[in-house]
Design an enzyme around this catalytic site. Structure first.
Site, PDB file in Angstrom:
ATOM      1  N   ALA A  52       0.052  13.582 -22.989  1.00 49.10           N
ATOM      2  CA  ALA A  52      -0.287  12.211 -23.408  1.00 49.10           C
ATOM      3  C   ALA A  52       0.619  11.685 -24.526  1.00 49.10           C
ATOM      4  O   ALA A  52       1.065  10.548 -24.488  1.00 49.10           O
ATOM      5  CB  ALA A  52      -1.748  12.164 -23.835  1.00 49.10           C
ATOM      6  N   HIS A  90     -20.814  12.814 -26.234  1.00 44.02           N
ATOM      7  CA  HIS A  90     -20.512  11.860 -27.310  1.00 44.02           C
ATOM      8  C   HIS A  90     -20.427  10.420 -26.819  1.00 44.02           C
ATOM      9  O   HIS A  90     -20.701   9.491 -27.560  1.00 44.02           O
ATOM     10  CB  HIS A  90     -19.210  12.250 -28.026  1.00 44.02           C
ATOM     11  CG  HIS A  90     -18.011  12.326 -27.142  1.00 44.02           C
ATOM     12  ND1 HIS A  90     -17.853  13.309 -26.198  1.00 44.02           N
ATOM     13  CD2 HIS A  90     -16.924  11.529 -27.038  1.00 44.02           C
ATOM     14  CE1 HIS A  90     -16.708  13.125 -25.573  1.00 44.02           C
ATOM     15  NE2 HIS A  90     -16.125  12.053 -26.053  1.00 44.02           N
ATOM     16  N   TYR A 133       0.842  -1.203   0.000  1.00 41.39           N
ATOM     17  CA  TYR A 133       0.000   0.000   0.000  1.00 41.39           C
ATOM     18  C   TYR A 133       0.873   1.248   0.000  1.00 41.39           C
ATOM     19  O   TYR A 133       0.627   2.201  -0.738  1.00 41.39           O
ATOM     20  CB  TYR A 133      -0.918  -0.009   1.227  1.00 41.39           C
ATOM     21  CG  TYR A 133      -1.984   1.064   1.187  1.00 41.39           C
ATOM     22  CD1 TYR A 133      -3.278   0.767   0.745  1.00 41.39           C
ATOM     23  CD2 TYR A 133      -1.714   2.370   1.587  1.00 41.39           C
ATOM     24  CE1 TYR A 133      -4.257   1.739   0.700  1.00 41.39           C
ATOM     25  CE2 TYR A 133      -2.686   3.348   1.539  1.00 41.39           C
ATOM     26  CZ  TYR A 133      -3.963   3.037   1.098  1.00 41.39           C
ATOM     27  OH  TYR A 133      -4.928   4.007   1.042  1.00 41.39           O
ATOM     28  N   LYS A 181      -1.198   6.400 -23.563  1.00 43.12           N
ATOM     29  CA  LYS A 181      -0.716   6.690 -24.924  1.00 43.12           C
ATOM     30  C   LYS A 181       0.801   6.432 -24.968  1.00 43.12           C
ATOM     31  O   LYS A 181       1.226   5.311 -25.155  1.00 43.12           O
ATOM     32  CB  LYS A 181      -1.046   8.146 -25.299  1.00 43.12           C
ATOM     33  CG  LYS A 181      -2.512   8.373 -25.632  1.00 43.12           C
ATOM     34  CD  LYS A 181      -3.333   8.650 -24.431  1.00 43.12           C
ATOM     35  CE  LYS A 181      -4.721   9.136 -24.762  1.00 43.12           C
ATOM     36  NZ  LYS A 181      -5.546   9.262 -23.553  1.00 43.12           N
ATOM     37  N   ASP A 241      -0.092  19.153 -21.262  1.00 38.48           N
ATOM     38  CA  ASP A 241      -0.941  17.966 -21.332  1.00 38.48           C
ATOM     39  C   ASP A 241      -0.162  17.009 -22.239  1.00 38.48           C
ATOM     40  O   ASP A 241      -0.092  17.182 -23.451  1.00 38.48           O
ATOM     41  CB  ASP A 241      -2.304  18.351 -21.919  1.00 38.48           C
ATOM     42  CG  ASP A 241      -3.202  17.139 -22.124  1.00 38.48           C
ATOM     43  OD1 ASP A 241      -2.743  16.000 -21.903  1.00 38.48           O
ATOM     44  OD2 ASP A 241      -4.363  17.330 -22.518  1.00 38.48           O
ATOM     45  N   PHE A 296      -7.974  19.130 -25.113  1.00 37.27           N
ATOM     46  CA  PHE A 296      -8.644  17.844 -25.284  1.00 37.27           C
ATOM     47  C   PHE A 296      -9.995  17.879 -24.554  1.00 37.27           C
ATOM     48  O   PHE A 296     -10.174  18.658 -23.612  1.00 37.27           O
ATOM     49  CB  PHE A 296      -7.768  16.700 -24.763  1.00 37.27           C
ATOM     50  CG  PHE A 296      -8.432  15.366 -24.941  1.00 37.27           C
ATOM     51  CD1 PHE A 296      -8.680  14.877 -26.209  1.00 37.27           C
ATOM     52  CD2 PHE A 296      -8.851  14.622 -23.851  1.00 37.27           C
ATOM     53  CE1 PHE A 296      -9.335  13.664 -26.390  1.00 37.27           C
ATOM     54  CE2 PHE A 296      -9.503  13.410 -24.025  1.00 37.27           C
ATOM     55  CZ  PHE A 296      -9.743  12.930 -25.295  1.00 37.27           C
ATOM     56  N   ASP A 297     -10.941  17.023 -24.952  1.00 33.61           N
ATOM     57  CA  ASP A 297     -12.311  17.146 -24.418  1.00 33.61           C
ATOM     58  C   ASP A 297     -12.404  16.954 -22.900  1.00 33.61           C
ATOM     59  O   ASP A 297     -13.156  17.669 -22.245  1.00 33.61           O
ATOM     60  CB  ASP A 297     -13.322  16.275 -25.173  1.00 33.61           C
ATOM     61  CG  ASP A 297     -12.906  14.838 -25.330  1.00 33.61           C
ATOM     62  OD1 ASP A 297     -11.712  14.561 -25.161  1.00 33.61           O
ATOM     63  OD2 ASP A 297     -13.759  13.995 -25.624  1.00 33.61           O
TER      64      ASP A 297
END
Ligand code: F0G
Length: 458
Positions: free
Chosen positions: A217, A450, A72, A258, A215, A124-125
């Site tokens: 990714a 979406h 843990y 990614k 961001d 990004f969304d």
């Protein structure tokens, strides 16, 4: 004779694919309310819905999974991840999260307040969702060239420095928690940001004293394009370029699904210890304790190895050449897409591919359904459905581009699959004049609609 290019890996484990008939697909897509997310994966032949978490891990990654430490607190897997983030990306502090949007949720819980503005290249969304959920506004400052699929620009993810400066000038500093730079820029087509542009953004951020968030990714794909397209970087290794890119970031959020080539995982990395401590409280509440944050030890181990492999040139060269191979096939057939091909996907220009379908009837979604019916290929709409309604007026938003994204999973499909994709698109394109109607919405969620939207054929 010149020796042709070949992949930098061979295949050790395979997974069967499912073929289907057109009749079966007609009934499945109808049952799915014409939402490709609702299809079962065994109803799909080639799945290009996303490159996120869908890649094939390597033998080294699987071996690392067996050594995962599931303690843990203080797990050795956490320290493997910490070392990889330090050595490859250059950050001293980090928090593991279960994926990228969780990293956004934790970090934005500290930084984003109602009434704030967050400028950047196309967000990004989920990033935009987490900003708007906090009653703040994402401001897109991408260069105009990105909105014309036919302009060949090497760095269509770049920020327009004048647009950015206007935002920084016209809003008080307290209302701008950070500049958000997405590398590569998914929304504009997996398009990279140049090192030159990163430096200019950094200079402006310093001038106005605003931090920069990457961001990240697909940061490694971004570095690959810098090496291939930007003067002065030809001889540098991907890892050198990555280190240089991140020198200009104050913090990063990462969807490791990614460019760290894992099936689940993410993290936030920081330079500032104080911010790290503030975010830690939210991470413990939302994700898990500091040394696992929603991941198992084996996930963290695979992620650490993935960061290393994902920043190797041969891997990236194999991957991005495959995407370019699809682009070259589409050129042969006259199909229009966001040029040049991006790092992770080809984005088909739906307005040019299905010119008879009105915008109010969602041409990119229509193209996605037609491609599925043609041969069981699943892409994803990046158009008016994804753009959601305006949070204030509740009107549909129509972005400049209406695209069908065909995202290529890492190390999963061969170029024979790519040939099937291209031929299927050609068949749809050849009958474009007979495709005149699209869809109407019968049910939708208030935000990020979406994923769960339900449609009816017109
Ligand atoms: N940022 C970018 C640029 C992304 O592309 C994604 C995810 C995220 C953040 C969120 O990460 O999925 O791990 O929570 N993109 C996927 C896609 C879903 O299909 O492009 P996540």
């Amino acid at each position: 004779m010149e020796i042709p290019f070949a992949e930098s890996f061979k295949i050790k484990m395979i997974e069967p694919l499912h073929r289907s008939t057109r009749e079966e697909r007609e009934s499945w897509i109808k049952e799915s309310k014409y939402n490709l997310f609702n299809l079962r994966s065994d109803q799909v032949f080639i799945d290009l819905l996303t490159d996120s978490g869908t890649g094939a891990m390597s033998d080294r990654q699987w071996a690392a999974m067996m050594l995962g430490d599931e303690s843990y607190a203080g797990s050795s897997s956490y320290f493997n991840m910490k070392k990889a983030i330090h050595d490859i990306l250059g950050f001293d502090y980090f928090l593991p999260t279960h994926q990228g949007r969780a990293a956004e949720n934790v970090l934005f819980s500290v930084l984003v307040k109602s009434g704030d503005v967050v400028p950047g290249n196309s967000h990004f969304d989920t990033t935009k969702g987490h900003i708007e959920f906090r009653h703040a506004t994402a401001i897109d400052c991408t260069i105009n060239e990105a909105n014309d699929t036919q302009i060949e620009h090497p760095f269509k993810g770049n920020v327009d420095i004048d647009k950015l400066e206007t935002v920084l000038k016209t809003h008080p500093k307290e209302k701008i928690p950070f500049i958000c730079l997405t590398v590569t820029c998914n929304t504009s087509g997996g398009q990279p940001v140049s090192m030159q542009n990163i430096k200019e953004i950094h200079a402006l951020a310093k001038k106005y004293d605003i931090p920069i968030l990457f961001d990240s990714a697909r940061f490694a794909e971004n570095a690959y394009f810098i090496k291939k397209r930007e003067k002065g970087y030809e001889e540098k290794s991907i890892k050198e370029i990555v280190r240089e890119m991140f020198q200009y970031a104050d913090m990063m959020t990462m969807s490791s699904k990614k460019d760290a080539i894992v099936n689940i995982g993410g993290f936030i990395a920081f330079r500032d210890e104080k911010l790290f401590r503030e975010a830690t409280t939210f991470n413990i509440m939302f994700e898990g304790y500091i040394t696992y944050g929603g991941l198992s030890g084996r996930d963290m181990n695979a992620l650490a190895v993935g960061l290393d492999e994902g920043t190797e040139f041969d891997y990236l060269d194999t991957r991005i050449r495959q995407v370019a191979y699809l682009g070259a096939k589409l050129d042969e057939y006259g199909i229009v897409y966001q040029r040049p091909t991006g790092g992770h996907a080809v984005f088909i220009d739906a307005l040019k591919t299905l010119p008879n379908v009105p915008r109010e009837e969602f041409p990119a979604q229509t193209l996605g359904v037609e491609l599925y019916l043609e041969s069981g290929i699943r892409g994803v709409e990046i158009g008016a459905i994804l753009a959601d309604r305006d949070p204030v007026t509740r009107e549909n938003r129509y972005p400049k581009l209406e695209l069908l994204r065909l995202a290529i999973p890492r190390r999963a499909y061969t170029n024979n699959h790519i040939d099937v994709i291209a031929a299927s698109l050609k068949n749809v394109y050849d009958r474009r004049n007979s495709i005149c109607r699209g869809f109407k919405i019968v049910r939708e969620a208030p935000i990020m609609r979406h994923f769960t939207i339900e449609l009816e054929r017109l």
